[in-house]
Scaffold this motif. Structure first.
Motif, PDB file in Angstrom:
ATOM      1  N   ALA A   1       0.682  -1.220   0.022  1.00 18.10           N
ATOM      2  CA  ALA A   1       0.089  -0.001  -0.083  1.00 18.10           C
ATOM      3  C   ALA A   1       0.913   1.304  -0.098  1.00 18.10           C
ATOM      4  CB  ALA A   1      -0.893  -0.220   1.174  1.00 18.10           C
ATOM      5  N   VAL A   2       0.456   2.388  -0.691  1.00 16.72           N
ATOM      6  CA  VAL A   2       1.139   3.417  -0.842  1.00 16.72           C
ATOM      7  C   VAL A   2       0.292   4.597  -0.809  1.00 16.72           C
ATOM      8  CG1 VAL A   2       3.003   2.539  -2.140  1.00 16.72           C
ATOM      9  CG2 VAL A   2       1.160   3.532  -3.513  1.00 16.72           C
ATOM     10  N   PRO A   3       0.425   5.774  -0.318  1.00 13.43           N
ATOM     11  CA  PRO A   3      -0.336   6.932  -0.044  1.00 13.43           C
ATOM     12  C   PRO A   3      -0.544   7.776  -1.394  1.00 13.43           C
ATOM     13  CG  PRO A   3       2.094   7.468   0.894  1.00 13.43           C
ATOM     14  CD  PRO A   3       1.971   5.940   0.311  1.00 13.43           C
ATOM     15  N   GLY A   4      -1.502   8.365  -1.166  1.00 16.79           N
ATOM     16  CA  GLY A   4      -1.754   9.459  -2.585  1.00 16.79           C
ATOM     17  C   GLY A   4      -0.690  10.623  -2.535  1.00 16.79           C
ATOM     18  N   TYR A   5      -0.691  11.353  -3.851  1.00 20.19           N
ATOM     19  CA  TYR A   5       0.199  12.533  -3.818  1.00 20.19           C
ATOM     20  C   TYR A   5       0.045  13.391  -2.658  1.00 20.19           C
ATOM     21  CZ  TYR A   5       2.755  16.370  -5.897  1.00 20.19           C
ATOM     22  OH  TYR A   5       3.574  17.507  -5.833  1.00 20.19           O
ATOM     23  N   ASP A   6      -1.354  13.824  -2.440  1.00 21.77           N
ATOM     24  CA  ASP A   6      -1.659  14.861  -1.423  1.00 21.77           C
ATOM     25  C   ASP A   6      -1.343  14.461  -0.107  1.00 21.77           C
ATOM     26  OD1 ASP A   6      -3.724  13.073  -1.763  1.00 21.77           O
ATOM     27  OD2 ASP A   6      -5.039  14.543  -1.948  1.00 21.77           O
ATOM     28  N   ASP A   7      -1.349  13.012   0.349  1.00 17.53           N
ATOM     29  CA  ASP A   7      -1.081  12.639   1.597  1.00 17.53           C
ATOM     30  C   ASP A   7       0.410  12.664   1.706  1.00 17.53           C
ATOM     31  OD1 ASP A   7      -3.727  11.882   2.033  1.00 17.53           O
ATOM     32  OD2 ASP A   7      -3.441   9.824   0.914  1.00 17.53           O
ATOM     33  N   GLU A   8       1.143  12.345   0.750  1.00 17.88           N
ATOM     34  CA  GLU A   8       2.676  12.401   0.649  1.00 17.88           C
ATOM     35  C   GLU A   8       2.934  13.907   1.060  1.00 17.88           C
ATOM     36  OE1 GLU A   8       5.446   9.794  -1.351  1.00 17.88           O
ATOM     37  OE2 GLU A   8       3.670   9.511  -2.568  1.00 17.88           O
ATOM     38  N   LEU A   9       2.446  14.737   0.264  1.00 17.03           N
ATOM     39  CA  LEU A   9       2.922  16.332   0.316  1.00 17.03           C
ATOM     40  C   LEU A   9       2.391  16.900   1.437  1.00 17.03           C
ATOM     41  CD1 LEU A   9       4.256  18.097  -1.797  1.00 17.03           C
ATOM     42  CD2 LEU A   9       1.884  18.729  -2.557  1.00 17.03           C
ATOM     43  N   GLY A  10       1.400  16.306   2.197  1.00 19.22           N
ATOM     44  CA  GLY A  10       0.827  17.024   3.271  1.00 19.22           C
ATOM     45  C   GLY A  10      -0.147  18.018   3.058  1.00 19.22           C
ATOM     46  N   LYS A  11      -0.783  18.302   1.799  1.00 21.19           N
ATOM     47  CA  LYS A  11      -1.373  19.677   1.403  1.00 21.19           C
ATOM     48  C   LYS A  11      -1.893  19.246   0.127  1.00 21.19           C
ATOM     49  CE  LYS A  11       2.056  22.343  -0.705  1.00 21.19           C
ATOM     50  NZ  LYS A  11       2.515  23.690  -0.698  1.00 21.19           N
ATOM     51  N   ASP A  12      -3.236  19.853  -0.187  1.00 22.61           N
ATOM     52  CA  ASP A  12      -3.451  19.883  -1.461  1.00 22.61           C
ATOM     53  C   ASP A  12      -2.826  20.297  -2.348  1.00 22.61           C
ATOM     54  OD1 ASP A  12      -6.048  18.378  -0.502  1.00 22.61           O
ATOM     55  OD2 ASP A  12      -7.153  20.097  -0.419  1.00 22.61           O
ATOM     56  N   SER A  13      -2.794  19.734  -3.882  1.00 21.84           N
ATOM     57  CA  SER A  13      -1.939  20.351  -4.936  1.00 21.84           C
ATOM     58  C   SER A  13      -2.496  20.328  -6.093  1.00 21.84           C
ATOM     59  CB  SER A  13      -0.541  19.772  -4.674  1.00 21.84           C
ATOM     60  OG  SER A  13       0.408  19.922  -5.917  1.00 21.84           O
ATOM     61  N   ALA A  14      -2.124  20.972  -7.231  1.00 19.54           N
ATOM     62  CA  ALA A  14      -2.758  21.054  -8.380  1.00 19.54           C
ATOM     63  C   ALA A  14      -1.662  20.362  -9.423  1.00 19.54           C
ATOM     64  CB  ALA A  14      -3.521  22.163  -9.123  1.00 19.54           C
ATOM     65  N   THR A  15      -0.370  19.807  -8.720  1.00 17.52           N
ATOM     66  CA  THR A  15       0.663  19.627  -9.490  1.00 17.52           C
ATOM     67  C   THR A  15       0.460  18.133 -10.259  1.00 17.52           C
ATOM     68  OG1 THR A  15       2.278  20.964  -8.314  1.00 17.52           O
ATOM     69  CG2 THR A  15       3.066  19.047  -9.401  1.00 17.52           C
ATOM     70  N   GLU A  16       0.826  18.108 -11.722  1.00 15.54           N
ATOM     71  CA  GLU A  16       0.563  16.793 -12.159  1.00 15.54           C
ATOM     72  C   GLU A  16       1.831  15.835 -11.991  1.00 15.54           C
ATOM     73  OE1 GLU A  16       3.400  18.789 -14.801  1.00 15.54           O
ATOM     74  OE2 GLU A  16       1.721  19.492 -13.626  1.00 15.54           O
ATOM     75  N   THR A  17       1.411  14.383 -11.513  1.00 21.76           N
ATOM     76  CA  THR A  17       2.298  13.543 -11.535  1.00 21.76           C
ATOM     77  C   THR A  17       2.550  12.733 -12.646  1.00 21.76           C
ATOM     78  OG1 THR A  17       0.845  11.928 -10.320  1.00 21.76           O
ATOM     79  CG2 THR A  17       2.117  13.605  -9.020  1.00 21.76           C
ATOM     80  N   PHE A  18       1.293  12.931 -13.756  1.00 23.94           N
ATOM     81  CA  PHE A  18       1.384  12.151 -14.864  1.00 23.94           C
ATOM     82  C   PHE A  18       0.884  12.885 -16.098  1.00 23.94           C
ATOM     83  CE2 PHE A  18      -1.069   9.793 -18.067  1.00 23.94           C
ATOM     84  CZ  PHE A  18      -0.519   8.715 -18.130  1.00 23.94           C
ATOM     85  N   VAL A  19       1.631  12.862 -17.271  1.00 20.00           N
ATOM     86  CA  VAL A  19       1.289  13.451 -18.262  1.00 20.00           C
ATOM     87  C   VAL A  19       1.411  12.353 -19.561  1.00 20.00           C
ATOM     88  CG1 VAL A  19       1.993  15.165 -20.065  1.00 20.00           C
ATOM     89  CG2 VAL A  19       2.466  15.529 -17.471  1.00 20.00           C
ATOM     90  N   ALA A  20       0.281  12.662 -20.400  1.00 19.19           N
ATOM     91  CA  ALA A  20       0.345  11.829 -21.740  1.00 19.19           C
ATOM     92  C   ALA A  20       0.071  12.806 -22.788  1.00 19.19           C
ATOM     93  CB  ALA A  20      -0.631  10.746 -21.757  1.00 19.19           C
ATOM     94  N   ILE A  21       0.848  12.902 -24.006  1.00 16.19           N
ATOM     95  CA  ILE A  21       0.675  13.998 -24.919  1.00 16.19           C
ATOM     96  C   ILE A  21       0.760  13.132 -26.282  1.00 16.19           C
ATOM     97  CG2 ILE A  21       1.668  15.691 -25.958  1.00 16.19           C
ATOM     98  CD1 ILE A  21       3.051  16.848 -23.326  1.00 16.19           C
ATOM     99  N   LYS A  22       0.010  13.547 -27.185  1.00 14.41           N
ATOM    100  CA  LYS A  22      -0.115  13.368 -28.637  1.00 14.41           C
ATOM    101  C   LYS A  22       0.518  14.316 -29.381  1.00 14.41           C
ATOM    102  CE  LYS A  22      -2.925  12.150 -32.458  1.00 14.41           C
ATOM    103  NZ  LYS A  22      -4.159  12.032 -33.096  1.00 14.41           N
TER     104      LYS A  22
END
Length: 480
Positions: free
Chosen positions: A289-310
């Motif tokens: 089990a691993v935590p979510g990004y905002d849990d790891e960061l300790g706050k809400d964030s709009a930073t992307e951890t994934f990008v897909a581009i055509k």
């Protein structure tokens, strides 16, 4: 290009994580193979207050942890090359003591600068003030080189105030990987591929850089950066440029980088339907089990951890061929690969016998394994009483097996040696960096204009479902 061999190597950020994991082990491995000049001296500098002996103990611990014993050679001989000078790079006064520690640089000085971006300019000013920015000094710059085109230009201008372009070595460590370099050999040393390497025969290209890790020790940097600037702007666009470039006149720094710049400048601005961003939520990686990004960061964030581009290239060779780029954290597997999907044969002579053909596919694995796989069609053995059967058969080339002699190298080994000897072929030129940032800035401007927010995805998955749809709308399936 200045090709003197430096007999002094100055490492900024010498007590940092990059130095511990990569730089010191790489230098020791080179020394063990006799690839470093016997007279070269290595000077480390950072904020930490250490003596020479304490720095050597730090280096010994890093070697014992990150370099296999069979690659260390005479570790004591290597450690004796190391000295250390504490420095607060934000204060010009300390640079005179650093220059004294470095000593005479009549035969040449190579500098590896791995510091926070905010210290680039004061460090350059300090080097100029203490006389270390001489005609026989070259400097390597570790990313990040800015956060956008404007800040990148500011850093490049500061460095250019002390060093000409032929003595500036901008590092993208992916270019030091053996399989990345082999991509050029695959294309330009084999008559089999180059005639087919174009829009007439290639259906699409996929480039994936997948990580299983989360933030680890990069919390502050990553939340300010995000996947687009951390991975796409440098590593992925460099891989794309190597795949798509025209044949250079010769294998030289100027010629290779000239062709890469042409590719980067031909990148078309993406539309809102051609990009997907995501951010991971809690899930499981390898059954843990691993935590979510905002849990790891300790706050809400709009930073992307994934990008897909055509992406598309507006050039003759690749007109109409989509390049699908995908990168993210907390994905199921750690992998970096390039997939070249060829078009189907124009006419199958086997269709009347009920046999289906599958288009050829070339998969170039960069990490964790370095290998090349070409999928070919072959007949399944048998008497064919129930119909002819064909199936894809992989032709595999595993690099360690094909070349069993050489050890598998750390990418920084090649780059450090090239820095010391003055070969810029595997380093990034200023106009490359700025062409990359120009395209990335347009992507970010699109996000802001469209108000795009990262879509959530479960850790351990391959990203948001929208990323799958991005490819499947064109009848393409991501290679997994």
């Amino acid at each position: 290009m200045s090709r003197f061999v430096a007999d002094r190597l100055l490492l900024f950020g010498a007590t940092g994580d990059l130095s511990k994991r990569m730089l010191i082990p790489s230098l020791c491995a080179l020394d063990a193979e006799g690839l470093l000049d016997p007279g070269i001296e290595i000077i480390g500098t950072a904020r930490s207050d250490m003596s020479d002996a304490e720095f050597r103990n730090f280096a010994r611990e890093s070697l014992e942890q990150f370099l296999p014993a069979e690659r260390r050679g005479s570790m004591a001989t290597f450690l004796n090359r190391l000295t250390y000078q504490a420095l607060d790079a934000s204060q010009t006064e300390g640079f005179d003591a650093l220059a004294q520690k470095v000593g005479k640089t009549d035969h040449g000085l190579a500098i590896f600068l791995s510091t926070a971006p905010s210290l680039f300019e004061p460090t350059i000013e300090g080097l100029k003030a203490c006389g270390l920015a001489r005609d026989n000094t070259r400097i390597a710059l570790e990313k990040p080189l800015g956060t956008d085109l404007a800040s990148s230009r500011e850093i490049n201008d500061a460095v250019a105030g002390a060093f000409p372009e032929d003595r500036i070595f901008r590092i993208d460590h992916y270019l030091g990987k053996e399989t990345v370099q082999n991509l050029l050999a695959l294309r330009f040393a084999n008559a089999l591929f180059e005639p087919l390497w174009n829009a007439s025969h290639v259906d699409h290209v996929q480039i994936t850089v997948a990580e299983t890790v989360g933030l680890e020790s990069r919390v502050a940097y990553y939340d300010d950066s995000g996947a687009l600037r951390d991975m796409v702007q440098n590593h992925m666009l460099q891989l794309l440029a190597l795949v798509a470039m025209e044949p250079p006149v010769r294998y030289g720094a100027t010629e290779v980088r000239d062709e890469k710049v042409k590719v980067l400048r031909s990148l078309r601005a993406v539309g809102p339907e051609e990009v997907v961003t995501g951010q991971y939520r809690s899930g499981a990686i390898a059954g843990k089990a691993v935590p979510g990004y905002d849990d790891e960061l300790g706050k809400d964030s709009a930073t992307e951890t994934f990008v897909a581009i055509k992406a598309h290239l507006d050039c003759w060779r690749w007109k109409g061929v989509p390049f699908y780029l995908r990168t993210g954290k907390r994905l199921p597997n750690r992998t970096t690969e390039i997939v070249v999907q060829f078009k189907p044969v124009p006419h199958s002579i086997f269709s009347g016998r009920g046999a289906k053909t599958v288009p050829n596919r070339l998969v170039i694995g960069i990490q964790p394994s370095e290998d090349i796989q070409l999928s070919l069609m072959a007949k399944v053995p048998g008497l064919d009483r129930d119909g002819l059967r064909l199936r894809p058969v992989p032709l595999d080339i595993a690099m360690p097996e094909a070349f069993s002699g050489p050890q598998r190298r750390i990418a920084y080994e090649r780059l450090l040696l090239d820095l010391i000897e003055g070969d810029q072929t595997l380093f990034v030129r200023r106009d490359e960096v700025e062409a990359q940032w120009d395209w990335i800035d347009k992507v970010r401007a699109l996000w802001e204009e469209q108000g795009l927010e990262p879509k959530t995805y479960t850790a351990g998955s391959w990203g948001p479902s929208a990323a799958i749809a991005l490819a499947e709308r064109d009848g393409v399936t991501w290679h997994e």
